[in-house]
Design an enzyme around this catalytic site. Structure first.
Site, PDB file in Angstrom:
ATOM      1  N   SER A 245       0.834  -1.203   0.000  1.00 39.91           N
ATOM      2  CA  SER A 245       0.000   0.000   0.000  1.00 39.91           C
ATOM      3  C   SER A 245       0.872   1.258   0.000  1.00 39.91           C
ATOM      4  CB  SER A 245      -0.885   0.028   1.252  1.00 39.91           C
ATOM      5  OG  SER A 245      -1.650  -1.145   1.345  1.00 39.91           O
TER       6      SER A 245
HETATM    7  N1  SAH Z   1      -0.690  -4.986   3.961  1.00 39.23           N
HETATM    8  C1  SAH Z   1       0.104  -5.239   2.772  1.00 39.23           C
HETATM    9  C2  SAH Z   1      -0.607  -4.888   1.473  1.00 39.23           C
HETATM   10  C3  SAH Z   1      -1.714  -5.816   1.227  1.00 39.23           C
HETATM   11  S1  SAH Z   1      -2.152  -6.136  -0.431  1.00 39.23           S
HETATM   12  C4  SAH Z   1       1.448  -4.562   2.855  1.00 39.23           C
HETATM   13  O1  SAH Z   1       1.698  -3.830   3.821  1.00 39.23           O
HETATM   14  O2  SAH Z   1       2.272  -4.789   1.960  1.00 39.23           O
HETATM   15  C5  SAH Z   1      -3.422  -7.315  -0.083  1.00 39.23           C
HETATM   16  C6  SAH Z   1      -2.919  -8.678   0.312  1.00 39.23           C
HETATM   17  O3  SAH Z   1      -4.023  -9.460   0.691  1.00 39.23           O
HETATM   18  C7  SAH Z   1      -2.234  -9.423  -0.826  1.00 39.23           C
HETATM   19  O4  SAH Z   1      -0.960  -9.837  -0.431  1.00 39.23           O
HETATM   20  C8  SAH Z   1      -3.161 -10.609  -1.076  1.00 39.23           C
HETATM   21  O5  SAH Z   1      -2.491 -11.764  -1.511  1.00 39.23           O
HETATM   22  C9  SAH Z   1      -3.778 -10.789   0.285  1.00 39.23           C
HETATM   23  N2  SAH Z   1      -5.044 -11.537   0.280  1.00 39.23           N
HETATM   24  C10 SAH Z   1      -6.021 -11.515  -0.653  1.00 39.23           C
HETATM   25  N3  SAH Z   1      -7.030 -12.320  -0.299  1.00 39.23           N
HETATM   26  C11 SAH Z   1      -6.699 -12.861   0.900  1.00 39.23           C
HETATM   27  C12 SAH Z   1      -7.341 -13.774   1.784  1.00 39.23           C
HETATM   28  N4  SAH Z   1      -8.539 -14.299   1.507  1.00 39.23           N
HETATM   29  N5  SAH Z   1      -6.698 -14.098   2.920  1.00 39.23           N
HETATM   30  C13 SAH Z   1      -5.484 -13.589   3.223  1.00 39.23           C
HETATM   31  N6  SAH Z   1      -4.827 -12.707   2.430  1.00 39.23           N
HETATM   32  C14 SAH Z   1      -5.431 -12.358   1.272  1.00 39.23           C
END
Ligand code: SAH
Length: 205
Positions: free
Chosen positions: A57
């Site tokens: 993000s």
């Molecule tokens: N917080 C992160 C950015 C998140 S991007 C950072 O600081 O870098 C969103 C993330 O959610 C991605 O890595 C994606 O793979 C994950 N994601 C998507 N669906 C998910 C689920 N059902 N359970 C766990 N993680 C998930």
């Protein structure tokens, strides 16, 4: 772009409010969570690709969501969507424990590497829409992927009086919601418009 000037801009624009969140953002080096080929932009206020069609993000989003979560040093926090691990790392400076869930194996593995020096962060490879029953209840839940709706598991695993920060909605734009658990139900504390997250993935795991 220097990190200090990025942080000053986040303050001017109202995303970054408290000294403690600013300190956490200074302490955790964002460039360590960014793939090498994008490191030149690590201190700019923009999301960056981390592989698997996912992004770390933008700093303003991390600052904003961290402020909305109102972290306190006794909190046990659940994060859904570890990604690079950067948001978890920032939170770990402000709370007691961070439990963070990632569904994509490659990202889970690189986050483990990125977070190896952060002793109060626990990473799990599973589907975050089910929450983390074994470690519940949590004081706060933060979701960093867009949820079409809030699964019951997150509400159930939150303490009474606890808080949930989550981008809710389908399509390209979501509403960033701050919800609180009162008498066993989630109530809206705040809704902030127009954020853009990658959708939560469903299915296996
Ligand atoms: N917080 C992160 C950015 C998140 S991007 C950072 O600081 O870098 C969103 C993330 O959610 C991605 O890595 C994606 O793979 C994950 N994601 C998507 N669906 C998910 C689920 N059902 N359970 C766990 N993680 C998930």
């Amino acid at each position: 772009m220097s990190w200090r000037s990025t942080l000053s801009r986040l303050k001017r624009r109202g995303y970054l409010k408290s000294e403690k969140v600013e300190e956490a953002l200074i302490e955790v080096d964002r460039s360590k969570f960014v793939p090498e080929r994008h490191r030149d932009y690590a201190y700019s206020d923009r999301p960056l690709p981390i592989g698997e069609e996912q992004t770390i993000s933008a700093p303003h989003m991390v600052a904003w969501m961290t402020e909305l979560l109102d972290p306190s040093e006794d909190d046990r926090v659940l994060e859904i969507g570890t990604g690079s691990g950067y948001q978890a790392a920032v939170l770990s400076r402000l709370v007691d424990e961070v439990h963070t869930i990632e569904r994509v194996e490659n990202l889970y593995k690189s986050a483990q590497e990125n977070l190896k020096d952060f002793e109060n962060v626990y990473i799990y490879h599973r589907d975050g829409s089910k929450g983390l029953k074994d470690e519940a209840p949590f004081d706060k839940v933060i979701v960093t992927a867009a949820a079409p709706e809030v699964p019951d598991a997150w509400k159930e695993q939150l303490k009474e009086g606890g808080m949930l920060v989550v981008p809710v909605g389908e399509g390209f734009r979501q509403t960033l919601k701050v919800l609180a658990k009162k008498n066993g139900e989630l109530i809206d504390l705040k809704s902030e418009g127009g954020v853009r997250f990658v959708p939560l993935k469903e299915g296996e795991r």
